[in-house]
Design an enzyme around this catalytic site. Structure first.
Site, PDB file in Angstrom:
ATOM      1  N   ASP A  41       0.755  -1.438   0.064  1.00  0.00           N
ATOM      2  CA  ASP A  41       0.095  -0.018   0.181  1.00  0.00           C
ATOM      3  C   ASP A  41       0.896   1.436   0.098  1.00  0.00           C
ATOM      4  O   ASP A  41       2.197   1.449   0.367  1.00  0.00           O
ATOM      5  CB  ASP A  41      -1.395   0.247   1.064  1.00  0.00           C
ATOM      6  CG  ASP A  41      -1.913  -1.060   1.640  1.00  0.00           C
ATOM      7  OD1 ASP A  41      -1.804  -1.982   0.327  1.00  0.00           O
ATOM      8  OD2 ASP A  41      -2.631  -0.453   2.154  1.00  0.00           O
ATOM      9  N   HIS A  95      -5.197   9.843   0.235  1.00  0.00           N
ATOM     10  CA  HIS A  95      -5.602   8.428   1.059  1.00  0.00           C
ATOM     11  C   HIS A  95      -6.255   9.219   2.330  1.00  0.00           C
ATOM     12  O   HIS A  95      -5.993   9.150   3.415  1.00  0.00           O
ATOM     13  CB  HIS A  95      -3.236   7.784   2.340  1.00  0.00           C
ATOM     14  CG  HIS A  95      -3.580   7.229   2.931  1.00  0.00           C
ATOM     15  ND1 HIS A  95      -3.988   6.977   3.970  1.00  0.00           N
ATOM     16  CD2 HIS A  95      -2.981   5.672   2.473  1.00  0.00           C
ATOM     17  CE1 HIS A  95      -3.299   5.535   4.332  1.00  0.00           C
ATOM     18  NE2 HIS A  95      -3.239   5.080   3.592  1.00  0.00           N
ATOM     19  N   HIS A 184       3.654  -2.206   2.987  1.00  0.00           N
ATOM     20  CA  HIS A 184       4.094  -1.135   2.697  1.00  0.00           C
ATOM     21  C   HIS A 184       5.275  -0.626   1.855  1.00  0.00           C
ATOM     22  O   HIS A 184       6.650  -0.899   2.887  1.00  0.00           O
ATOM     23  CB  HIS A 184       3.713   0.231   3.837  1.00  0.00           C
ATOM     24  CG  HIS A 184       2.569   0.275   4.455  1.00  0.00           C
ATOM     25  ND1 HIS A 184       2.198  -0.834   5.327  1.00  0.00           N
ATOM     26  CD2 HIS A 184       0.882   0.762   4.482  1.00  0.00           C
ATOM     27  CE1 HIS A 184       0.839  -0.558   6.078  1.00  0.00           C
ATOM     28  NE2 HIS A 184       0.295   0.300   5.120  1.00  0.00           N
TER      29      HIS A 184
HETATM   30 NI    NI Z   1      -2.265   2.849   3.540  1.00  0.00          NI
END
Ligand code: NI
Length: 226
Positions: A41, A95, A184
């Site tokens: 992500d 986001h 991430h």
């Molecule tokens: Ni995120």
């Protein structure tokens, strides 16, 4: 004889997939294979290229939930993801916590990265709501965007620990068949954890697949999975 060989070669070449065809269906069936989906992500970032190298070396596929603020900066990285068989999904433009927005604003946030993804050649059917924050309004916005909402089952909190050994240990402690792992690709510590994670999951007999390969026809606009 030479002519026959030429004909046979021509016939063979005709059925061998081209480079563009590499995105076509792979021979992985998660009904029988022990599939796991690694998801990345908040990128792309300057560390994503290294991650793509690692995935490529391992023959592993991943799913990237990208943020519109970053997609415009890394068009070549997006193209590479598509060319190498990875999946891309929207993680909104900014986001945003979509549950705090109106239906119209939530829809616009979800659609934010879509033009860049489509320009890279991605066929997008997934989104992931930031923070996993969703409700019925977000669900309707995702449906309007034509995207399923994809959450996760394994979260090593890699954004918090920033320690490769801890990230790898947590992922490996909790991942099982069917897991969707959230990490991430904006953290170098996470990318540095991946060689161990990928090698050990493969050693345990898992196939590292995209979310669409894992969930198949359960993916429908607006639905929340898993
Ligand atoms: Ni995120």
């Amino acid at each position: 004889m030479g002519k026959l060989i030429t004909l046979v070669l021509a016939a063979l070449i005709a059925v061998v997939p081209t480079a563009a065809g590499a995105q076509a269906k792979r021979l992985v069936d998660c009904a029988t294979a022990r599939c796991v989906a690694l998801t990345f992500d908040d990128g792309p970032s300057k560390y994503t290229g290294k991650l793509l190298d690692l995935l490529d070396e391992a023959g592993a596929k991943g799913t990237f939930f990208v943020v519109g603020q970053n997609t415009a900066r890394y068009p070549e990285v997006l193209k590479r993801m598509v060319a190498e068989g990875h999946e891309l999904g929207s993680h909104t433009q900014n986001h945003a916590n979509l549950t705090r927005l109106s239906a119209e604003k939530a829809f616009k946030e979800i659609m934010g990265p879509m033009a860049d993804l489509q320009a890279a050649g991605a066929a997008v059917t997934l989104m992931r709501p930031p923070y996993g924050a969703t409700n019925s309004t977000v669900g309707r916005a995702a449906k309007r965007a034509g995207l399923a909402q994809i959450l996760w089952t394994v979260d090593p909190e890699d954004w918090r620990v920033r320690d490769s050994a801890v990230v790898a240990r947590r992922v490996l402690a909790h991942t099982q068949r069917g897991s969707i792992v959230l990490v991430h690709d904006i953290h170098p510590t996470t990318v540095a954890a991946m060689p161990k994670v990928i090698a050990e999951l493969k050693r345990r007999g898992y196939e590292l697949v995209t979310v669409s390969e894992l969930l198949g026809d359960r993916i429908k606009p607006g639905v929340r999975l898993p």
